[in-house]
Design a protein around this motif. Structure first.
Motif, PDB file in Angstrom:
ATOM      1  N   VAL A  16       0.852  -1.197   0.000  1.00 20.32           N
ATOM      2  CA  VAL A  16       0.000   0.000   0.000  1.00 20.32           C
ATOM      3  C   VAL A  16       0.880   1.236   0.000  1.00 20.32           C
ATOM      4  CG1 VAL A  16      -1.783   1.282   1.214  1.00 20.32           C
ATOM      5  CG2 VAL A  16      -1.831  -1.218   1.214  1.00 20.32           C
ATOM      6  N   GLY A  17       0.793   2.022  -1.055  1.00 20.74           N
ATOM      7  CA  GLY A  17       1.505   3.285  -1.143  1.00 20.74           C
ATOM      8  C   GLY A  17       0.556   4.451  -0.979  1.00 20.74           C
ATOM      9  N   GLY A  18       1.104   5.648  -1.073  1.00 17.43           N
ATOM     10  CA  GLY A  18       0.282   6.831  -0.881  1.00 17.43           C
ATOM     11  C   GLY A  18      -0.714   7.057  -2.004  1.00 17.43           C
ATOM     12  N   THR A  19      -0.335   6.680  -3.231  1.00 15.08           N
ATOM     13  CA  THR A  19      -1.199   6.894  -4.393  1.00 15.08           C
ATOM     14  C   THR A  19      -1.820   5.606  -4.892  1.00 15.08           C
ATOM     15  OG1 THR A  19       0.206   8.753  -5.052  1.00 15.08           O
ATOM     16  CG2 THR A  19      -1.315   7.898  -6.693  1.00 15.08           C
ATOM     17  N   PHE A  20      -0.991   4.546  -4.993  1.00 16.37           N
ATOM     18  CA  PHE A  20      -1.474   3.280  -5.530  1.00 16.37           C
ATOM     19  C   PHE A  20      -1.228   2.140  -4.546  1.00 16.37           C
ATOM     20  CE2 PHE A  20      -0.596   5.648  -9.491  1.00 16.37           C
ATOM     21  CZ  PHE A  20      -1.840   5.545 -10.105  1.00 16.37           C
ATOM     22  N   THR A  21      -2.113   1.158  -4.609  1.00 15.87           N
ATOM     23  CA  THR A  21      -1.914  -0.114  -3.934  1.00 15.87           C
ATOM     24  C   THR A  21      -1.530  -1.132  -4.997  1.00 15.87           C
ATOM     25  OG1 THR A  21      -3.439   0.371  -2.124  1.00 15.87           O
ATOM     26  CG2 THR A  21      -3.051  -1.949  -2.629  1.00 15.87           C
ATOM     27  N   ASP A  22      -0.345  -1.740  -4.830  1.00 10.63           N
ATOM     28  CA  ASP A  22       0.192  -2.666  -5.825  1.00 10.63           C
ATOM     29  C   ASP A  22      -0.001  -4.098  -5.352  1.00 10.63           C
ATOM     30  OD1 ASP A  22       1.097  -0.408  -7.180  1.00 10.63           O
ATOM     31  OD2 ASP A  22       3.052  -0.469  -6.199  1.00 10.63           O
ATOM     32  N   LEU A  23      -0.417  -4.954  -6.279  1.00 13.88           N
ATOM     33  CA  LEU A  23      -0.663  -6.356  -5.941  1.00 13.88           C
ATOM     34  C   LEU A  23       0.030  -7.266  -6.942  1.00 13.88           C
ATOM     35  CD1 LEU A  23      -3.710  -4.695  -5.751  1.00 13.88           C
ATOM     36  CD2 LEU A  23      -4.133  -6.729  -4.352  1.00 13.88           C
ATOM     37  N   ILE A  24       0.554  -8.378  -6.442  1.00 11.23           N
ATOM     38  CA  ILE A  24       1.119  -9.398  -7.312  1.00 11.23           C
ATOM     39  C   ILE A  24       0.694 -10.757  -6.775  1.00 11.23           C
ATOM     40  CG2 ILE A  24       3.323  -9.313  -6.069  1.00 11.23           C
ATOM     41  CD1 ILE A  24       4.639 -10.132  -8.771  1.00 11.23           C
ATOM     42  N   LEU A  25       0.077 -11.548  -7.633  1.00 10.83           N
ATOM     43  CA  LEU A  25      -0.437 -12.867  -7.277  1.00 10.83           C
ATOM     44  C   LEU A  25       0.461 -13.903  -7.941  1.00 10.83           C
ATOM     45  CD1 LEU A  25      -3.104 -14.180  -5.925  1.00 10.83           C
ATOM     46  CD2 LEU A  25      -3.835 -14.497  -8.294  1.00 10.83           C
ATOM     47  N   ALA A  26       0.930 -14.868  -7.159  1.00 12.20           N
ATOM     48  CA  ALA A  26       1.844 -15.882  -7.691  1.00 12.20           C
ATOM     49  C   ALA A  26       1.299 -17.269  -7.429  1.00 12.20           C
ATOM     50  CB  ALA A  26       3.231 -15.727  -7.068  1.00 12.20           C
ATOM     51  N   ASP A  27       1.160 -18.052  -8.491  1.00 12.46           N
ATOM     52  CA  ASP A  27       0.895 -19.481  -8.379  1.00 12.46           C
ATOM     53  C   ASP A  27       2.261 -20.150  -8.349  1.00 12.46           C
ATOM     54  OD1 ASP A  27       0.436 -22.236  -8.948  1.00 12.46           O
ATOM     55  OD2 ASP A  27      -1.527 -21.734  -9.776  1.00 12.46           O
ATOM     56  N   LEU A  28       2.705 -20.580  -7.163  1.00 10.05           N
ATOM     57  CA  LEU A  28       4.074 -21.052  -6.991  1.00 10.05           C
ATOM     58  C   LEU A  28       4.343 -22.344  -7.750  1.00 10.05           C
ATOM     59  CD1 LEU A  28       4.634 -20.346  -3.182  1.00 10.05           C
ATOM     60  CD2 LEU A  28       5.115 -18.884  -5.149  1.00 10.05           C
ATOM     61  N   GLU A  29       3.330 -23.178  -7.895  1.00  7.81           N
ATOM     62  CA  GLU A  29       3.535 -24.446  -8.602  1.00  7.81           C
ATOM     63  C   GLU A  29       3.613 -24.234 -10.107  1.00  7.81           C
ATOM     64  OE1 GLU A  29       1.011 -28.535  -9.196  1.00  7.81           O
ATOM     65  OE2 GLU A  29       1.284 -27.810  -7.133  1.00  7.81           O
ATOM     66  N   LYS A  30       2.736 -23.389 -10.634  1.00 15.50           N
ATOM     67  CA  LYS A  30       2.715 -23.147 -12.070  1.00 15.50           C
ATOM     68  C   LYS A  30       3.672 -22.047 -12.506  1.00 15.50           C
ATOM     69  CE  LYS A  30      -2.100 -24.572 -12.788  1.00 15.50           C
ATOM     70  NZ  LYS A  30      -3.430 -24.158 -13.306  1.00 15.50           N
ATOM     71  N   GLN A  31       4.248 -21.346 -11.535  1.00 19.51           N
ATOM     72  CA  GLN A  31       5.161 -20.233 -11.825  1.00 19.51           C
ATOM     73  C   GLN A  31       4.488 -19.181 -12.702  1.00 19.51           C
ATOM     74  OE1 GLN A  31       9.359 -20.504 -12.321  1.00 19.51           O
ATOM     75  NE2 GLN A  31       9.062 -20.733 -10.137  1.00 19.51           N
ATOM     76  N   GLU A  32       3.258 -18.816 -12.321  1.00 24.92           N
ATOM     77  CA  GLU A  32       2.508 -17.799 -13.036  1.00 24.92           C
ATOM     78  C   GLU A  32       2.312 -16.580 -12.129  1.00 24.92           C
ATOM     79  OE1 GLU A  32      -0.219 -20.807 -15.833  1.00 24.92           O
ATOM     80  OE2 GLU A  32      -1.154 -19.647 -14.217  1.00 24.92           O
ATOM     81  N   LEU A  33       2.483 -15.397 -12.722  1.00 21.85           N
ATOM     82  CA  LEU A  33       2.300 -14.152 -11.978  1.00 21.85           C
ATOM     83  C   LEU A  33       1.165 -13.347 -12.588  1.00 21.85           C
ATOM     84  CD1 LEU A  33       5.975 -12.873 -11.450  1.00 21.85           C
ATOM     85  CD2 LEU A  33       4.586 -14.234  -9.894  1.00 21.85           C
TER      86      LEU A  33
END
Length: 703
Positions: A16-33
Motif C-alpha cells: 500500500v503506497g500513498g497513491t497506488f496499492t500494488d498487488l502481485i499474485l503468484a501461483d508457486l507451482e505453475k510459476q505464473e504471476l
C-alpha cells in the motif's frame, strides 16, 4: 465469477503506497504471476486492499479462498510518524527522570546550527503533561533498590485515563537487565485501563541507552493503537471476502511477522513498504548474479536508496537509525530517502539557484502534464518535454499526458533562467539525478564502498526513467530494470520469511568472558524464539537461528555488529569473533586497534521461519521482434552538449530475449517507462529483466 483450477499454492503480495496499492499474485507451482494496481484509500487503507484483492482474483480467475497466504507491506505506522498523527500517549517512568524524552543526548544533529529542528522537543511523541513518575528503582545489575510504588502507579493510571490517553509507555532505568518493574507496572495499567494500549521499553527495545530505548518505546505506543486497529480491520475485511489464508506483515528488518506479533510490537512495521522494495530488488538481482546492488526506488515524491552487499541487505546502525528525526533502536534495513520523484517541482530559489524538490506536486493536482490543474513545472513535465514519455501511452494507454501544458510550465521556468525549454527540462533532470547520485555516494563512497563495483537496480514508477543517467554519474557500468518495476515492492513481499529477534545485554570484555554464561544467553534466546515459532506452527526443519553480537573497543561510544558461531562459545570460538571485529572496524573506519580490549555489549539471535514464497522468477515468454511501436524526438546530453535523437519507442513486453540492442530507446509498459540513453546497450534476459551496459564505461568522479 468463472474460476480455473489452481496450482495448489497461491500467494498474494500487497504493498500500500500513498497513491497506488500494488498487488502481485503468484501461483508457486505453475510459476505464473498476475499483477494489478488500484488506487489507495488513505482514509482507510483496508478498502484499497480489498478492492485490489477482488480485482486481481477476477483477473486471475480464482476465488479469494484459493489464496494460501497474503503478504502485506503497510505505511500506516510510518505515515503516523511522518505526519505526527498518532495516539495521545502517556508515560510512566522513574522519579526524577520525567524529562529524558525531552533532554535527549548532548549530541546535536547539526552541530553548528542555531535553527536546527529537534523533533523530540518541538513535536514530542509524549507531551510532558502526560508523563508521570513513580517511586521504584533497580541498580545497574538489575537488583531492586527501591520497591515499585504500586499505589502511586494506580493513581497515575486513573489520571491518564481521565485525560483521554489512548496509549501508555512504561520506561524504567535498567529494565534491559531486569524488566520486573516494567512488567508489573504494565500489568497494573492494563487492569486499570483495559481499553488503552500499553507497552514497555523492555518489550520493544531491551538495550542500554535510556533515551533511545524510551524514544523507541514511545514510537511503539504512539503508533500502536492505529496499527493495531488497522491490522484488526484488515483481517475482518479479508475474512468477509472469503480469504482463509494466513496474513503476514513486512517488518523493518526485512522479514515478515504474524498479526499477533505486530499487535504486540507495532513499531516493527516502520519502513515496512520501503523495505519490501529493497528486498524485491535484491531478489531479482540475486538470480542474475548481482549480489552487490544499489536499489533506487523512485516514486512520485521520493527516492528510496538501499544497498545490498554480498547478497545481504545492509542494516542501519545505532548511530544513524531514525524515523522522522527520532532515534530508533530496532533491527532495521538501512534505507536512505530523499525528496526526489516524478512530482518534484523545479524552481529558482530566492538566491537565484536552480533547484528541484523536495517539494512535490503530489497526486493532486500533480504535474501539469496530468491535466488536473497543476501549474508548476515538475520532473514529469521535463521528461515529457524531452520526449522521454509517450503522451498517448502513459500507464499503458489508460492516461494521456498533456504535452502543451507541460511545455507551457517548463517555458515559464526557462524564461526565469534565460534558457530554452529543452535546456531547462534537461537541467531539471540533471539536478534531480545529481541529488540522487550524491545520496548514493553518502551510502557508498563515504563508507569506503566503491559504487562502480555494483549494479544499479531502478524500479518504482519513475526509477527506470532515471536509472541509467544516475548510474553514469556514479561510474556504475550495469543497470538492472526488473520485469514489473512499478510493483517491485509487492514482489519483495513474496520473497521474505518469518523473522523474529531476541537480544540480551552481555557486557563482557575479552580476557574476562564467562563462556558458559555467554553460551547460555544465546541458548535462552533460541528457546524464546522457538517457542514463538511453535505458536506460529513453523516446523523445526524450517527454522534457522542466526547469532550476532554488538561489539566495540572498550571506551568507544558505538558498536559494530558481528556474526557469532553456533554451539558452545569457548575460547577458540571467540578468537574468530575478535578477529572479525578487527576486520570489520578496519573496513568501516580505515583502521583497527589490534592490541585494544574488545567488549561484547549485546548478543542477539535472528530467528527465521521458512514460509512458502517465490523461488525463481518466471522465465520470459515473449518471442517477438525488436519492431518499434512508434518514434519521437528525444533530447539527451552527450559530451556536455544537448543533442536531439529520432528515438524508437518499443513495447517492452514484445522485445525478444537475448538480443543485444543499442540506445537511445524508450521502452513502454503499463507500470513504468524505461529510458535507454545514447551510449548504452540493452538486452532482455531469460527472466525478462532489462540489463543496460554502457558502451564506453568511463570512471566517474567519486569525489
Amino acid at each position: 465469477m468463472a474460476t480455473k483450477e489452481t496450482g495448489g499454492m497461491i500467494v498474494l503480495g500487497v504493498d500500500v503506497g500513498g497513491t497506488f496499492t500494488d498487488l502481485i499474485l503468484a501461483d508457486l507451482e505453475k510459476q505464473e504471476l498476475t499483477i494489478h494496481k488500484t488506487s489507495s484509500t488513505p482514509a482507510n487503507p483496508a478498502i484499497g486492499v480489498v478492492n485490489g484483492l477482488t480485482a486481481i482474483c477476477e483477473k486471475a480467475g480464482i476465488r479469494a479462498s484459493d489464496i494460501n497466504s497474503l503478504f502485506h507491506g503497510t505505511t500506516v505506522g510510518t505515515n503516523a510518524m511522518l505526519e505526527h498523527d498518532g495516539a495521545v500517549t502517556g508515560m510512566i517512568t522513574n522519579e526524577g527522570f520525567r524529562d529524558i524524552l525531552h533532554i535527549g543526548r548532548h549530541q546535536r544533529p547539526q552541530h553548528y546550527s542555531i535553527m536546527q529542528d529537534l523533533p523530540w522537543q518541538n513535536r514530542p511523541l509524549i507531551r510532558r503533561r502526560y508523563r508521570h513518575t513513580v517511586a521504584g528503582r533497580l541498580d545497574a545489575a538489575g537488583q531492586e533498590l527501591i520497591p515499585l510504588d504500586e499505589d502511586a502507579l494506580r493513581k497515575a493510571a486513573r489520571t491518564l485515563a481521565a485525560e483521554g490517553v489512548e496509549a501508555v509507555l512504561v520506561g524504567f532505568l535498567f529494565s534491559y537487565v531486569n524488566p520486573m518493574h516494567e512488567r508489573r507496572a504494565a500489568e497494573i495499567l492494563r487492569n486499570e485501563m483495559p481499553d488503552v494500549f500499553v507497552t514497555t521499553s523492555a518489550d520493544v527495545a531491551p538495550q542500554f541507552r535510556e533515551f533511545e530505548r524510551f524514544t523507541t518505546g514511545a514510537m511503539s505506543a504512539f503508533i500502536g493503537p492505529k496499527v493495531r486497529r488497522y491490522i484488526t480491520q484488515l483481517q475482518d475485511e479479508l475474512s468477509l471476502q472469503g480469504l482463509k489464508g494466513e496474513l503476514h506483515v513486512m517488518t523493518s528488518s526485512g522479514g515478515v511477522a504474524t498479526p499477533k506479533m505486530i499487535a504486540e510490537k507495532p513499531a516493527s512495521t516502520l519502513l515496512s513498504g520501503l523495505v519490501a522494495g529493497v528486498r524485491g530488488g535484491a531478489w531479482v538481482g540475486s538470480h542474475i548474479g548481482a549480489n552487490r546492488l544499489i536499489t533506487l526506488d523512485i516514486g512520485g515524491t521520493s527516492a528510496d536508496i538501499g544497498i545490498v552487499l554480498d547478497g545481504r541487505l545492509t542494516e542501519a546502525d545505532a548511530r544513524s537509525a531514525s524515523i522522522a528525526g527520532f532515534p530508533v533502536m530496532l533491527p532495521m534495513i538501512d534505507i536512505h530517502t530523499i525528496g526526489a520523484g516524478g512530482g518534484s517541482i523545479a524552481y529558482v530559489d530566492r538566491g537565484g539557484a536552480f533547484r528541484v524538490g523536495p517539494e512535490s506536486a503530489g497526486a493532486d493536482p500533480g504535474p501539469a502534464a496530468y491535466g488536473q490543474g497543476g501549474d508548476r513545472p515538475t520532473v514529469t513535465d521535463a521528461n515529457l518535454v524531452l520526449g522521454r514519455l509517450a503522451p498517448q501511452n502513459f500507464l499503458g494507454g489508460d492516461m494521456t499526458l498533456d504535452t502543451g501544458a507541460a511545455r507551457r510550465v517548463i517555458t515559464q521556468l526557462a524564461g526565469e533562467l534565460g534558457r530554452t525549454p529543452e535546456e531547462t527540462a534537461e537541467g531539471a533532470l540533471t539536478v534531480l539525478n545529481s541529488n540522487m547520485a550524491n545520496a548514493i555516494r553518502s551510502r557508498t563512497v563515504q563508507k569506503g564502498i566503491d559504487p562502480r563495483e555494483f549494479t544499479l537496480s531502478g524500479f518504482g514508477g519513475a526509477g527506470p526513467l532515471h536509472a541509467a543517467e544516475v548510474a553514469g554519474m556514479l561510474g556504475v557500468r550495469r543497470v538492472l530494470i526488473p520485469p514489473h518495476p512499478g510493483i517491485t515492492s509487492a514482489l519483495g513481499l513474496l520473497t521474505a520469511d518469518l523473522e523474529y529477534h531476541a537480544l540480551r545485554t552481555a557486557f563482557s570484555v575479552k580476557g574476562n568472558v564467562d563462556h558458559p554464561r555467554l553460551t547460555g544467553l544465546f541458548q535462552d534466546m533460541e528457546t524464546e524464539l522457538n517457542d514463538i515459532f511453535e505458536q506460529d506452527g513453523v516446523p523445526h526443519a524450517k527454522r534457522r537461528m542466526l547469532r550476532e553480537g554488538d561489539l566495540r573497543y572498550v571506551g568507544q561510544g558505538y558498536e559494530l555488529k558481528i556474526d557469532f558461531p553456533d554451539g558452545p562459545l569457548d575460547h577458540s570460538a571467540l578468537e574468530q569473533v575478535w578477529q572479525d571485529f578487527h576486520d570489520r572496524h578496519r573496513a568501516e573506519y580505515g583502521h583497527a586497534f589490534e592490541a585494544s580490549p574488545i567488549e561484547i555489549v549485546t548478543v542477539k539471535v535472528r530467528g527465521l521461519g521458512e514460509v512458502d514464497k517465490l523461488g525463481t522468477p518466471p522465465l520470459a515468454t515473449a518471442a517477438g521482434s525488436a519492431e518499434p511501436v512508434g518514434q519521437g524526438r528525444c533530447v539527451f546530453r552527450v559530451n556536455d552538449t544537448l543533442e536531439t535523437f529520432q528515438t524508437p519507442y518499443f513495447d517492452r513486453a514484445s522485445l525478444p530475449t537475448g538480443q543485444s540492442l543499442t540506445g537511445p530507446a524508450i521502452l513502454l509498459q503499463t507500470d513504468s517507462t524505461t529510458v535507454v540513453p545514447p551510449g548504452w546497450n540493452y538486452v532482455v534476459d531469460k527472466f525478462a529483466n532489462v540489463l543496460m551496459t554502457r558502451e564506453e564505461a568511463q570512471d566517474a568522479d567519486q569525489s
